[in-house]
Design a protein around this motif. Structure first.
Motif, PDB file in Angstrom:
ATOM      1  N   ASN A   1       0.797  -1.913   5.046  1.00 31.89           N
ATOM      2  CA  ASN A   1       1.628  -0.722   5.270  1.00 31.89           C
ATOM      3  C   ASN A   1       3.060  -1.157   5.583  1.00 31.89           C
ATOM      4  O   ASN A   1       3.590  -0.931   6.669  1.00 31.89           O
ATOM      5  CB  ASN A   1       1.046   0.144   6.389  1.00 31.89           C
ATOM      6  CG  ASN A   1       0.928  -0.582   7.721  1.00 31.89           C
ATOM      7  OD1 ASN A   1       0.859  -1.810   7.763  1.00 31.89           O
ATOM      8  ND2 ASN A   1       0.932   0.171   8.808  1.00 31.89           N
ATOM      9  N   ALA A   2       3.708  -1.766   4.594  1.00 31.36           N
ATOM     10  CA  ALA A   2       4.998  -2.413   4.820  1.00 31.36           C
ATOM     11  C   ALA A   2       6.104  -1.418   5.151  1.00 31.36           C
ATOM     12  O   ALA A   2       6.923  -1.662   6.037  1.00 31.36           O
ATOM     13  CB  ALA A   2       5.385  -3.230   3.588  1.00 31.36           C
ATOM     14  N   ALA A   3       6.157  -0.301   4.443  1.00 28.19           N
ATOM     15  CA  ALA A   3       7.220   0.671   4.701  1.00 28.19           C
ATOM     16  C   ALA A   3       7.008   1.373   6.033  1.00 28.19           C
ATOM     17  O   ALA A   3       7.941   1.512   6.832  1.00 28.19           O
ATOM     18  CB  ALA A   3       7.288   1.682   3.558  1.00 28.19           C
TER      19      ALA A   3
ATOM     20  N   GLY B   1       1.524  -5.846  13.655  1.00 31.30           N
ATOM     21  CA  GLY B   1       1.594  -5.362  12.287  1.00 31.30           C
ATOM     22  C   GLY B   1       2.528  -6.155  11.394  1.00 31.30           C
ATOM     23  O   GLY B   1       3.214  -7.065  11.851  1.00 31.30           O
ATOM     24  N   PRO B   2       2.492  -5.828  10.095  1.00 33.96           N
ATOM     25  CA  PRO B   2       1.783  -4.702   9.488  1.00 33.96           C
ATOM     26  C   PRO B   2       0.299  -4.983   9.282  1.00 33.96           C
ATOM     27  O   PRO B   2      -0.158  -6.105   9.464  1.00 33.96           O
ATOM     28  CB  PRO B   2       2.487  -4.543   8.134  1.00 33.96           C
ATOM     29  CG  PRO B   2       2.892  -5.943   7.769  1.00 33.96           C
ATOM     30  CD  PRO B   2       3.283  -6.581   9.089  1.00 33.96           C
ATOM     31  N   THR B   3      -0.448  -3.922   8.912  1.00 36.16           N
ATOM     32  CA  THR B   3      -1.826  -4.130   8.525  1.00 36.16           C
ATOM     33  C   THR B   3      -1.863  -5.012   7.281  1.00 36.16           C
ATOM     34  O   THR B   3      -0.907  -5.052   6.509  1.00 36.16           O
ATOM     35  CB  THR B   3      -2.546  -2.804   8.212  1.00 36.16           C
ATOM     36  OG1 THR B   3      -1.859  -2.151   7.146  1.00 36.16           O
ATOM     37  CG2 THR B   3      -2.581  -1.894   9.427  1.00 36.16           C
ATOM     38  N   MET B   4      -2.969  -5.706   7.079  1.00 40.40           N
ATOM     39  CA  MET B   4      -3.114  -6.576   5.909  1.00 40.40           C
ATOM     40  C   MET B   4      -4.351  -6.256   5.091  1.00 40.40           C
ATOM     41  O   MET B   4      -4.302  -6.238   3.866  1.00 40.40           O
ATOM     42  CB  MET B   4      -3.113  -8.038   6.335  1.00 40.40           C
ATOM     43  CG  MET B   4      -1.756  -8.489   6.836  1.00 40.40           C
ATOM     44  SD  MET B   4      -1.642 -10.252   7.104  1.00 40.40           S
ATOM     45  CE  MET B   4       0.154 -10.459   7.095  1.00 40.40           C
ATOM     46  N   VAL B   5      -5.476  -6.022   5.773  1.00 40.62           N
ATOM     47  CA  VAL B   5      -6.720  -5.662   5.090  1.00 40.62           C
ATOM     48  C   VAL B   5      -7.343  -4.492   5.835  1.00 40.62           C
ATOM     49  O   VAL B   5      -7.439  -4.509   7.065  1.00 40.62           O
ATOM     50  CB  VAL B   5      -7.714  -6.851   5.058  1.00 40.62           C
ATOM     51  CG1 VAL B   5      -9.004  -6.455   4.337  1.00 40.62           C
ATOM     52  CG2 VAL B   5      -7.089  -8.068   4.390  1.00 40.62           C
TER      53      VAL B   5
ATOM     54  N   ALA C   1       0.816  -1.205   0.000  1.00 40.96           N
ATOM     55  CA  ALA C   1       0.000   0.000   0.000  1.00 40.96           C
ATOM     56  C   ALA C   1       0.852   1.259   0.000  1.00 40.96           C
ATOM     57  O   ALA C   1       0.438   2.298  -0.527  1.00 40.96           O
ATOM     58  CB  ALA C   1      -0.942   0.000   1.198  1.00 40.96           C
ATOM     59  N   ASP C   2       2.031   1.193   0.612  1.00 40.38           N
ATOM     60  CA  ASP C   2       2.881   2.378   0.715  1.00 40.38           C
ATOM     61  C   ASP C   2       4.237   2.194   0.045  1.00 40.38           C
ATOM     62  O   ASP C   2       5.185   2.919   0.331  1.00 40.38           O
ATOM     63  CB  ASP C   2       3.073   2.771   2.183  1.00 40.38           C
ATOM     64  CG  ASP C   2       3.654   1.642   3.027  1.00 40.38           C
ATOM     65  OD1 ASP C   2       3.879   0.539   2.491  1.00 40.38           O
ATOM     66  OD2 ASP C   2       3.894   1.869   4.227  1.00 40.38           O
ATOM     67  N   ARG C   3       4.326   1.236  -0.887  1.00 41.91           N
ATOM     68  CA  ARG C   3       5.595   1.017  -1.592  1.00 41.91           C
ATOM     69  C   ARG C   3       5.319   0.279  -2.890  1.00 41.91           C
ATOM     70  O   ARG C   3       4.654  -0.758  -2.882  1.00 41.91           O
ATOM     71  CB  ARG C   3       6.562   0.202  -0.737  1.00 41.91           C
ATOM     72  CG  ARG C   3       7.963   0.062  -1.320  1.00 41.91           C
ATOM     73  CD  ARG C   3       8.821  -0.791  -0.406  1.00 41.91           C
ATOM     74  NE  ARG C   3      10.212  -0.792  -0.793  1.00 41.91           N
ATOM     75  CZ  ARG C   3      10.746  -1.610  -1.693  1.00 41.91           C
ATOM     76  NH1 ARG C   3       9.962  -2.490  -2.321  1.00 41.91           N
ATOM     77  NH2 ARG C   3      12.025  -1.573  -1.974  1.00 41.91           N
TER      78      ARG C   3
END
Length: 538
Positions: free
Chosen positions: A429-431, A417-421, A135-137
């Protein structure tokens, strides 16, 4: 061997191969992760699809009214899955080969290692490794690996590794089905689904006699009236790490912006990101508390409230340091506080300073607390924590929208974490959660985030039912495990509206009071002792 393919579905941020494994459509944008080259294997073969989810489970049984335990067997062992030797690369282009420690690196470094292997009589492969979109990368290349040999039996790969090491190289064995990109790899998935309209109990967190110390899930189950449980938070130095609010009490380190779950009343679970700030006040003077119930100066996962070295950004499993910290200890710590240089104020239940010690290490008074300090923070504490005066502690926890989370007795927050859904869509939100490592060395990202590992997850489906999920891993031919993106897609296919990753690897365990351990923990010694757990209580 099945095609090792990775989708570039940036909008969804998922591995397309997993979508096929779980019944989804394959993207035309799929690209090979292990790119063929002159020294490598031939062109990928056609992918074979694995069973859909949700669907018929291998087994389903009622643990209690409204609580169902299902086990799914996905995928199958492929004759093309092989054992190989992964040769480590040096961290610098001209670094020594015999002590190299990184799993992947730049193409030029990989080519140098491959050339040295050929000169030593080996036939290496140089493979590209790509990461999926999060989502962020965006999706992209992580680096290049070097591998030697292809064996049906692990023992043959071990023997090859011995020859590689004797030749002056470092490395380890790998099973190709655990590269994290095989759609049809075998998986054992265990799902506890809780319908709170029929189950009258609660979801709670728990730990042993004290935060300082670890216990097995089965021990905590046996010592309580809980009917089932799963592993919870990460833990370091014998204690949970990250924001931990239990029944309204903030007992885990102050932190910022990482994923967590909020449990309200034991029956409502929400996935969000959370930030905690703790402030110590002495009259008009105030200082920020860096952590709660952890050794000062040591910041596992980084991303604290400031001053972390080498980075203030979240970096999972990285040990940062901070030479000037204030850390609060509560009675839940349950052991003498860490000893050493610095200062420590001992407070009663009203915040009155009972003593100001010139070194660290004491017992936390019943109902009270202590505050330890290092460096410049120790100077502040000595100036303001005068025996007989009163200090106040202010705590503020905010969700991802900046709204204050009321720390009421029915509120628990567990940061993992990270969030998944999120909102019914795959969103990792891996980064932001630090599971993508900064810098040139992407070994951690490759091993922890991209490659297949045992995983534990928590989520809520569209009908409001709680889901606790464990996927076994690191068991060749039985259950390989999942990469983070694959685990997120699994939760989505299971119907999750919200889902988050829990601690995993050797910590992944699910158990019921009547049957004991449900899954197959990956540690050679079996079930691991944990910092805390999630329990279903009647």
């Amino acid at each position: 061997m099945r095609t090792k393919a990775l989708s570039l579905l940036a909008a969804a941020g998922v591995v397309a191969g997993t979508m096929v494994a779980l019944g989804g459509a394959e993207s035309a944008e799929n690209r090979a992760v292990a790119a063929p080259n002159a020294e490598g294997a031939g062109a990928p073969r056609a992918r074979s699809a694995a069973p859909r989810l949700p669907g018929a489970a291998v087994s389903t049984r009622a643990v209690a009214p409204g609580v169902l335990l299902s086990t799914y067997a996905l995928g199958s062992r492929d004759p093309g899955d092989r054992w190989t030797v992964q040769v480590n690369l040096p961290a610098t282009p001209d670094g020594p080969l015999a002590s190299a420690r990184t799993a992947l690196g730049p193409r030029a470094t990989a080519d140098r290692v491959a050339a040295a292997l050929r000169a030593a009589g080996f036939t290496p492969r140089v493979d590209e490794v790509r990461a999926p979109a999060f989502a962020d990368r965006p999706a992209g290349r992580l680096g290049w690996t070097v591998r030697v040999g292809s064996h049906a039996a692990e023992a043959d790969a071990v023997a090859e590794l011995a020859r590689v090491r004797k030749g002056g190289f470092a490395g380890g064995t790998r099973y190709t089905a655990q590269d994290g990109d095989d759609a049809g790899a075998p998986q054992q998935v265990h799902v506890l689904r809780v319908d709170f309209t029929r189950f009258g109990g609660r979801l709670e967190t728990d730990f042993g006699p004290s935060l300082k110390g670890t216990e097995k899930l089965t021990e905590l189950l046996g010592a309580s009236d809980a009917i089932a449980g799963i592993n919870g938070q990460w833990f370091y130095d014998g204690a949970p790490a990250g924001l931990y609010v239990k029944d309204g009490r903030l007992i885990g380190s102050a932190t910022r912006g990482r994923a967590g779950i909020r449990i309200t009343g034991g029956r409502s679970v929400d996935v969000d990101t959370f930030t905690a700030r703790v402030t110590l006040r002495a009259g008009a003077a105030a200082a920020e508390v860096d952590g709660v119930n952890r050794p000062p100066g040591v910041v596992w996962n980084c991303g604290g409230v400031g001053g972390d070295l080498p980075t203030e950004l979240a970096q999972h499993d990285l040990r940062c340091t901070d030479p000037s910290e204030l850390v609060r200890f509560t009675p839940e710590w349950g052991a003498p506080t860490p000893s050493g240089a610095g200062a420590e104020a001992v407070l009663d239940a009203q915040g009155t300073v009972l003593a100001l010690n010139g070194t660290r290490g004491t017992a936390v008074p019943a109902g009270g607390s202590t505050v330890q300090a290092l460096g410049e923070s120790a100077r502040w504490l000595r100036e303001h924590a005068v025996p007989g005066t009163r200090l106040t502690v202010e705590e503020r926890v905010e969700d991802g929208s900046g709204r204050r989370v009321a720390l009421t007795p029915d509120t628990t927050v567990l940061q993992v974490g990270p969030t998944m859904v999120r909102d019914g869509r795959v969103s990792v939100n891996a980064a932001a959660d630090g599971v993508v490592r900064q810098g040139a060395d992407q070994t951690f990202t490759y091993n922890w985030t991209v490659r297949a590992n045992p995983r534990s997850m928590i989520g809520v489906d569209g009908a409001g039912r709680l889901m606790l999920v464990v996927v076994d891993g690191r068991r060749a031919g039985y259950s390989e495990g999942l990469g983070v993106a694959q685990a997120a897609e699994l939760m989505h296919r299971l119907g999750a509206r919200e889902a988050m990753n829990l601690d995993g690897g050797g910590s992944s365990v699910m158990a019921t009071a009547d049957a004991g351990i449900v899954n197959r923990p990956s540690d050679a010694t079996g079930e691991r002792s944990l910092g805390n757990v999630l329990l279903l209580r009647p």
